[in-house]
Structure formats: structure tokens, C-alpha cells
Design a protein around this motif. Structure first.
Motif, short mmCIF file in Angstrom:
data_model
loop_
_atom_site.label_atom_id
_atom_site.label_comp_id
_atom_site.label_asym_id
_atom_site.label_seq_id
_atom_site.Cartn_x
_atom_site.Cartn_y
_atom_site.Cartn_z
N ASN A 188 0.75 -1.09 0.01
CA ASN A 188 0.12 -0.01 0.12
C ASN A 188 0.76 1.31 -0.05
N LEU A 189 1.76 1.19 -0.98
CA LEU A 189 2.74 2.54 -1.04
C LEU A 189 2.19 3.60 -1.55
N ILE A 190 2.38 5.13 -1.22
CA ILE A 190 1.69 6.22 -1.55
C ILE A 190 3.02 7.07 -1.65
N LYS A 191 2.58 7.95 -2.58
CA LYS A 191 3.52 9.13 -2.77
C LYS A 191 3.12 10.38 -1.90
N LYS A 192 4.10 10.72 -0.96
CA LYS A 192 3.85 12.01 -0.19
C LYS A 192 4.60 13.30 -0.85
#
Length: 101
Positions: free
Chosen positions: A39-43
Motif C-alpha cells: 500500500n505504497l503512497i507518494k507524499k
């Protein structure tokens, strides 16, 4: 919550279905867990010229609902149950094999 920190889990539903990883953090109040590499996200981080920091895009793990993961035992997902020892301690067990987790 039956899943704890440092458990090896597999994702059984969602965009990362089939991925395995170690639980980094458990959030019982929200019934969520953070799994390593899932569940990788870009911040997007804002630049701070006064502090000499550049803006950047950081990739990190986001929490996933605990119902979408299962503990892995011998490469297979297992359900978790409980057993009480004679001295009154509560032990997590595998529903598939009956072994302690």
C-alpha cells in the motif's frame, strides 16, 4: 486485534493482493496495520528555503485494514484463534494446524 507488530502477513484483498510483508505498526483503535512494502503512497514534501530543505516526493507505506491481511504460516494464510494455558495466559494459535503463533 489478532495481528501484532512483527507478524509476517499476506494481503488477501485489495490492489496489493498476494503481497507479503512484515507488520511495521499496528493501530488497534482504527483496526489498521502498516505492512512493509504494501500500500505504497507518494507524499509530496514542501520545500523550506529558510531551513535549506528542498521539496521532494517521498514513497511510504500507508495503513491497510486488518481484515485485508492474514498471518502467513508455511507460505499459506491462516486464521488466528486463542487458547488459554493452565496458568491463565492467552496464546494465539493457528486455526489451520493448531500450532502456537
Amino acid at each position: 486485534m489478532k495481528i501484532k507488530k512483527n507478524d509476517e502477513v499476506i494481503v488477501i484483498a485489495g490492489k496489493d493482493k498476494g503481497a507479503t510483508g512484515k507488520v511495521i505498526r499496528a493501530i488497534p483503535k482504527e483496526e489498521r496495520v502498516v505492512v512493509e512494502g504494501v500500500n505504497l503512497i507518494k507524499k509530496h514534501k514542501k520545500a523550506n528555503p529558510a531551513g535549506g530543505q528542498q521539496g521532494e516526493v517521498v514513497t511510504k507505506e500507508a495503513p491497510i485494514h486488518v481484515s485485508n491481511v492474514a498471518i502467513v504460516e508455511d507460505g499459506n494464510p491462516v486464521r488466528v484463534g486463542y487458547r488459554f494455558e493452565e496458568d491463565g495466559t492467552k496464546v494465539r494459535i493457528s486455526r489451520r494446524t493448531g500450532k502456537d503463533i
